[in-house]
Scaffold this motif. Sequence first.
Motif, PDB file in Angstrom:
ATOM      1  N   GLU A 152       0.810  -1.225   0.000  1.00  0.00           N
ATOM      2  CA  GLU A 152       0.000   0.000   0.000  1.00  0.00           C
ATOM      3  C   GLU A 152       0.846   1.281   0.000  1.00  0.00           C
ATOM      4  O   GLU A 152       0.351   2.341  -0.363  1.00  0.00           O
ATOM      5  CB  GLU A 152      -0.915   0.021   1.240  1.00  0.00           C
ATOM      6  N   PHE A 153       2.116   1.186   0.401  1.00  0.00           N
ATOM      7  CA  PHE A 153       2.935   2.381   0.574  1.00  0.00           C
ATOM      8  C   PHE A 153       4.125   2.367  -0.386  1.00  0.00           C
ATOM      9  O   PHE A 153       4.679   1.303  -0.700  1.00  0.00           O
ATOM     10  CB  PHE A 153       3.453   2.471   2.014  1.00  0.00           C
ATOM     11  N   PRO A 154       4.554   3.559  -0.834  1.00  0.00           N
ATOM     12  CA  PRO A 154       5.690   3.627  -1.766  1.00  0.00           C
ATOM     13  C   PRO A 154       6.993   3.198  -1.097  1.00  0.00           C
ATOM     14  O   PRO A 154       7.139   3.286   0.125  1.00  0.00           O
ATOM     15  CB  PRO A 154       5.721   5.100  -2.173  1.00  0.00           C
ATOM     16  N   GLU A 155       7.927   2.765  -1.905  1.00  0.00           N
ATOM     17  CA  GLU A 155       9.164   2.202  -1.381  1.00  0.00           C
ATOM     18  C   GLU A 155      10.007   3.225  -0.637  1.00  0.00           C
ATOM     19  O   GLU A 155      10.687   2.894   0.340  1.00  0.00           O
ATOM     20  CB  GLU A 155       9.987   1.572  -2.510  1.00  0.00           C
ATOM     21  N   ASP A 156       9.987   4.503  -1.081  1.00  0.00           N
ATOM     22  CA  ASP A 156      10.802   5.507  -0.372  1.00  0.00           C
ATOM     23  C   ASP A 156      10.262   5.762   1.032  1.00  0.00           C
ATOM     24  O   ASP A 156      11.033   6.002   1.968  1.00  0.00           O
ATOM     25  CB  ASP A 156      10.920   6.809  -1.166  1.00  0.00           C
ATOM     26  N   ALA A 157       8.937   5.681   1.219  1.00  0.00           N
ATOM     27  CA  ALA A 157       8.367   5.814   2.570  1.00  0.00           C
ATOM     28  C   ALA A 157       8.781   4.624   3.424  1.00  0.00           C
ATOM     29  O   ALA A 157       9.127   4.777   4.609  1.00  0.00           O
ATOM     30  CB  ALA A 157       6.852   5.919   2.497  1.00  0.00           C
ATOM     31  N   LYS A 158       8.782   3.428   2.838  1.00  0.00           N
ATOM     32  CA  LYS A 158       9.196   2.239   3.580  1.00  0.00           C
ATOM     33  C   LYS A 158      10.671   2.326   3.978  1.00  0.00           C
ATOM     34  O   LYS A 158      11.055   1.957   5.098  1.00  0.00           O
ATOM     35  CB  LYS A 158       8.961   0.981   2.736  1.00  0.00           C
ATOM     36  N   GLU A 159      11.500   2.815   3.066  1.00  0.00           N
ATOM     37  CA  GLU A 159      12.928   2.917   3.353  1.00  0.00           C
ATOM     38  C   GLU A 159      13.178   3.869   4.518  1.00  0.00           C
ATOM     39  O   GLU A 159      13.983   3.575   5.424  1.00  0.00           O
ATOM     40  CB  GLU A 159      13.664   3.399   2.095  1.00  0.00           C
ATOM     41  N   ARG A 160      12.471   5.013   4.536  1.00  0.00           N
ATOM     42  CA  ARG A 160      12.631   5.959   5.653  1.00  0.00           C
ATOM     43  C   ARG A 160      12.177   5.299   6.962  1.00  0.00           C
ATOM     44  O   ARG A 160      12.834   5.432   7.989  1.00  0.00           O
ATOM     45  CB  ARG A 160      11.810   7.228   5.411  1.00  0.00           C
ATOM     46  N   ALA A 161      11.055   4.609   6.912  1.00  0.00           N
ATOM     47  CA  ALA A 161      10.516   3.998   8.128  1.00  0.00           C
ATOM     48  C   ALA A 161      11.451   2.911   8.654  1.00  0.00           C
ATOM     49  O   ALA A 161      11.698   2.833   9.866  1.00  0.00           O
ATOM     50  CB  ALA A 161       9.130   3.408   7.848  1.00  0.00           C
TER      51      ALA A 161
END
Length: 509
Positions: free
Chosen positions: A118-127
């Motif tokens: 559901e979420f973009p990869e750059d948001a996942k990487e930051r998290a």
Amino acid sequence: HTPYPRTVTICCCTRTHTPCQPALWKMTENCFMHHRTKVLTIDTMNPNVKKVEYAVRGPIVQRAVQIEKELKAGAKKPFSEVIRANIGDAHAMGQRPITFFRQVLALCSYPELLEGNEFPEDAKERARRILQACGGGSIGAYSASQGIECVRQDVARYIQERDGGIPCNPDNIYLSTGASDAIVTILKLLVCGEGRNRTGVMIPIPQYPLYSAALADLGAVQIEYYLDEENCWSLDVSELRRALVAAQQHCSPRALCIINPGNPTGQVQSRQCIEDVIRFAAEEHLFLMADEVYQDNVYAEGCEFHSFKKVLFEMGPEYSDTVELVSFHSTSKCYMGECGFRGGYMEVINMDPDVKVQLTKLVSVRLCPPVPGQALLDVVVNPPRPGEPSFNTYIKERTSTLQVLAEKAWLTEEVFNTVPGITCNPVQGAMYSFPRITQITGNLLLAPDMFYCMKLLEETGICLVPGSGFGQREGTYHFRMTILPPTDKLKIVLEKVKQFHQSFTQQYS
């Protein structure tokens, strides 16, 4: 029901040693407790706390809360809602959060979401990076007192990029519970002495009342220097010197606070002005505090934000190696408006190493800033980059938010200046207008601007803050109004204020 009423009276009031029955002892104890005074009373509490005032949430706001309850209970008013234009709370006024920020926070709060699509990869990487730096991989864990190390590294990188490559050391970054927490912490370090040696702190008038409230609480001396309303609330070094010389007669001036862009006045200081302030601080051996929480909120043509740190270092080693500076920033303002997460930081420059040890000790007392706020701060200073999936949406939302604020700043100034008896300087930056109101009077209980704002609230439901809560030159009256309401609602607010002012001046001038 006792056969010994006289004995009870004697036991309580004359403390006789006459033996009593157990029931009588209980009655005596209850009587004693009834006459016992409170340990903490208005007379025995900390006297400095009683001197604290914070107009942004003062009597008018308290009355606004009461009116909201009355409306919910069905009371009939000449309006259907209270519009709170008193405080810079962007999301409460309808501003939408930045999508990328909330995505990363959602992932940090519920890591199981990292497994989905559901979420973009750059948001996942930051998290993932933030969670890896948290104890147990959870933002529910304490962090280091100075803040999560990778977040401080990202803040340092952000400052270095903002200031054109001037180095920033992560060890000089302290994360905080909003900027307010950091400001109070530094003031605690500064305040010492008694009598004429008591610390004096120079603050602008008008000022954000955090400063006057904190100084009252700490028992420090407030040194007021006036901004020049006739020249768009500019800062004049000659006024700084006047205030300093006058204060030296009764305290020891040690610090100079600057708010840029200004709150409540909305001015943006020129680079030349900042250079002059730095020279003044160096000459007078003053500790500089730069409140820069509105650094992205610059609207007026020809205005530009210059950080105190950048100007300081561009002035050369004579100043950059000696002048003590702390600058503050927050996630609560600018285009973010994330007030509730309480994220912020301060950067200390040229602080005595021994004092820095004490600062680290002081911040450790409150364990750590809120970790969700630290996570939010991290994505503010490390947003999507060109080429990343979220970049286009992020830029669109950021640009749109700031453009709308600029339009509302211009609209507010334009409308107010059409009203006889109201003059409003250009809202060059920040989130507020601070119009001057003339031809008004008060009553036996309230100052004119307080009376004006209270009547405005009762008749229109619009909640503003009187200028006296921020400080103003004697004989002048103002109010602070945020530009944050949605444009359609802001137009209604401005029209209602216009009509009210005309009615008020006819009745009370």
